[in-house]
Design an enzyme around this catalytic site. Sequence first.
Site, PDB file in Angstrom:
ATOM      1  N   GLU A 241       0.832  -1.215   0.000  1.00  0.00           N
ATOM      2  CA  GLU A 241       0.000   0.000   0.000  1.00  0.00           C
ATOM      3  C   GLU A 241       0.862   1.259   0.000  1.00  0.00           C
ATOM      4  O   GLU A 241       0.549   2.222  -0.699  1.00  0.00           O
ATOM      5  CB  GLU A 241      -0.953   0.019   1.198  1.00  0.00           C
ATOM      6  N   ARG A 245       0.471   3.645  -3.318  1.00  0.00           N
ATOM      7  CA  ARG A 245      -0.208   4.939  -3.115  1.00  0.00           C
ATOM      8  C   ARG A 245       0.793   6.074  -2.922  1.00  0.00           C
ATOM      9  O   ARG A 245       0.755   7.080  -3.628  1.00  0.00           O
ATOM     10  CB  ARG A 245      -1.141   4.867  -1.904  1.00  0.00           C
ATOM     11  N   ASP A 371      -3.925 -10.307  -8.471  1.00  0.00           N
ATOM     12  CA  ASP A 371      -4.200  -9.325  -9.545  1.00  0.00           C
ATOM     13  C   ASP A 371      -3.034  -8.512 -10.130  1.00  0.00           C
ATOM     14  O   ASP A 371      -2.607  -8.713 -11.257  1.00  0.00           O
ATOM     15  CB  ASP A 371      -5.337  -8.377  -9.117  1.00  0.00           C
ATOM     16  N   GLU A 505     -11.911  -0.674 -10.622  1.00  0.00           N
ATOM     17  CA  GLU A 505     -11.446  -1.651 -11.639  1.00  0.00           C
ATOM     18  C   GLU A 505     -12.318  -1.733 -12.886  1.00  0.00           C
ATOM     19  O   GLU A 505     -11.809  -1.936 -14.001  1.00  0.00           O
ATOM     20  CB  GLU A 505     -11.303  -3.043 -11.014  1.00  0.00           C
ATOM     21  N   THR A 591      -0.716   0.446 -10.343  1.00  0.00           N
ATOM     22  CA  THR A 591      -1.998  -0.178 -10.006  1.00  0.00           C
ATOM     23  C   THR A 591      -2.906   0.748  -9.211  1.00  0.00           C
ATOM     24  O   THR A 591      -4.061   0.423  -8.950  1.00  0.00           O
ATOM     25  CB  THR A 591      -1.773  -1.519  -9.280  1.00  0.00           C
TER      26      THR A 591
HETATM   27  C1  DMJ Z   1      -6.368   0.052  -5.180  1.00  0.00           C
HETATM   28  O1  DMJ Z   1      -5.668   0.449  -4.077  1.00  0.00           O
HETATM   29  C2  DMJ Z   1      -5.483  -0.585  -6.203  1.00  0.00           C
HETATM   30  O2  DMJ Z   1      -6.126  -0.589  -7.420  1.00  0.00           O
HETATM   31  C3  DMJ Z   1      -5.110  -1.980  -5.859  1.00  0.00           C
HETATM   32  O3  DMJ Z   1      -4.356  -2.605  -6.876  1.00  0.00           O
HETATM   33  C4  DMJ Z   1      -6.316  -2.793  -5.602  1.00  0.00           C
HETATM   34  N1  DMJ Z   1      -7.268  -2.174  -4.742  1.00  0.00           N
HETATM   35  C5  DMJ Z   1      -7.524  -0.787  -4.755  1.00  0.00           C
HETATM   36  C6  DMJ Z   1      -8.764  -0.332  -5.440  1.00  0.00           C
HETATM   37  O4  DMJ Z   1      -9.810  -1.190  -5.463  1.00  0.00           O
END
Ligand code: DMJ
Length: 610
Positions: A241, A245, A371, A505, A591
């Site tokens: 995270e 982020r 994922d 997503e 992501t």
């Molecule tokens: C986000 O923090 C990112 O996309 C992560 O890869 C998966 N979950 C959340 C959003 O749903």
Amino acid sequence: MVLPRKLPGMPGWPAALGLRLPQKFLFLLFLSGLLTLCFGALFLLPDSSRFKRLFLPRRATSSSSSSSSSSSTRDTELPRSPPAAAEPRHASPAAPRRLREKLRARNAAPAAHTVGTGAPRESRAPFRFDYERFRQSLRHPVRGERPDQDPDIRARKMKIKEMMKFAWDNYKQYALGKNELRPLTKNGHIGNMFGGLRGATVVDALDTLYIMELEEEFQEAKTWVEKSFDLNVNGEASLFEVNIRYIGGLLAAYYLTGEEVFKSKALELGEKLLPAFNTPTGIPRGVINLGSWSWGWASAGSSILAEFGTLHLEFLHLTELSGNPVFAEKVLNIRKVLRRVEKPQGLYPNFLSPVTGNWVQHHVSIGGLGDSFYEYLIKSWLMSDKKDSEAKKMYDDALEAIEKHLVKKSAGGLTYIAEWRGGILDHKMGHLACFSGGMIALGAEHGGEEKKQHYMDLAAEITNTCHESYARSDTKLGPEAFRFDAGTEAMATRLSERYYILRPEVVESYVYMWRLTHDVKYRQWGWEVVKALEKHCRVEAGFSGIRDVYTTVPTHDNMQQSFFLAETLKYLYLLFCEDDVLSLDDWVFNTEAHPLPVNHSNFKPKASVQ
Ligand code: DMJ
């Protein structure tokens, strides 16, 4: 120690001094110490010392002679490890010399904004990333209004901009400096994912505010980062995270604006993540104590594929911007461990032991836990300007195995990706797995014609299924997970899976599908999401997730997630922009939807003006 025997008739030289045995022993000890000291001192001499060159082999001194040959010029331009004292703490036992050499070779290849391309420097000169040169390498402007845009499309774009302003203004008013806004109670939320770091929403929102040209709001966010973003914190953080982020958000903000503060914060924070890699395999554990420079482990157990497999893009850029190869070495080592480990049926299970490097259990999913590992393989290849063929091969092989074992069609004709538990299928798809439509489309672009069509069709079918999961709900927002069993198709069957927490997503896949096909249905589907968000998630002081998508009197969860600003609103906005705004030619999205630049390897800078 073996003393030389005294030959008959020939006094040994210590003996010649008239010394007794213990004295001789001490004398020899002293002498050997002196020799060691002299030899060691050679290494402390300045690089230029002729004396040093006389005694040490050429390779050990070449980094100093930057102007003496073209190859050594390149050598001095490469990223260097930090001084020996700084590195051992983080040096993974599994980061071998070969890896470093490979990395050096990679970095030596000419590229638009790769360390190592420029005029020869003094070997000790501090590394400086050439931002101007990087900006020149972009093929499209990053943002900006296009005068000929259809007024209806523009109006939709402006509506999404207004939603972003509303989300930001309320966060600023009630929760600035906290991680998220609680829009019902009008206060902030800190949570426990970020190890004492604050301002997740600020950092996540920076690039979206910039792209939407919300100038004042961007300045507010920047000022907070400059004045209040404290990295000297203590607490257990999720490596994943923090990386996606904070590091991702700061890197993107730097590349978009050139503001040094974002770069220096990203690098400082990146350093703090390095102890996570101190495991026998170099596979990082998922949780790290940010306040500690020690081993810093807060939890035992296995590492998660989607967590340790989602560092590559950001860590390569940390090396790019710092000139320090350690970040890239860490993620290249992860790649190596994954390449070597045996894959059941070609699939990657979700849990791996950082101690043994073996899978811990055989659960495979392209949704949560797995994922973004797959996403980062294809994006690593794209980000390398299609040079990282190893990543492409791993992606192609993984997708082939996924298609063979997990992709299914429901009785009603909907294509979905099931989960795999030791060979048994769970006919469920999580909201998180819906990013895969976009990913498969992105990868399809680069296969042969036949494969391309095949994967574009697969991407379109999966995106359609995810749209169905929205369309079949009363709110027109999708549940956290939906199933294909016992007569159910694309709907949640369990109470615990009915919620929607403002996740991105599905719209993420709409954006890729739109950009790659220009089929207007993706814009229509995106607009349905905008309307549903406005109707069911907008409250007096921000946007909130809802607990049940199947009721039109929704209960709000009182949380405006930071990824709503980083991803959901950014992707919706991009859906109504021209394709050259954050063009896929120039950028890959991490992501968390933070844009990171493609390393244009064939870029030639404009001749400098005399
Ligand atoms: C986000 O923090 C990112 O996309 C992560 O890869 C998966 N979950 C959340 C959003 O749903």
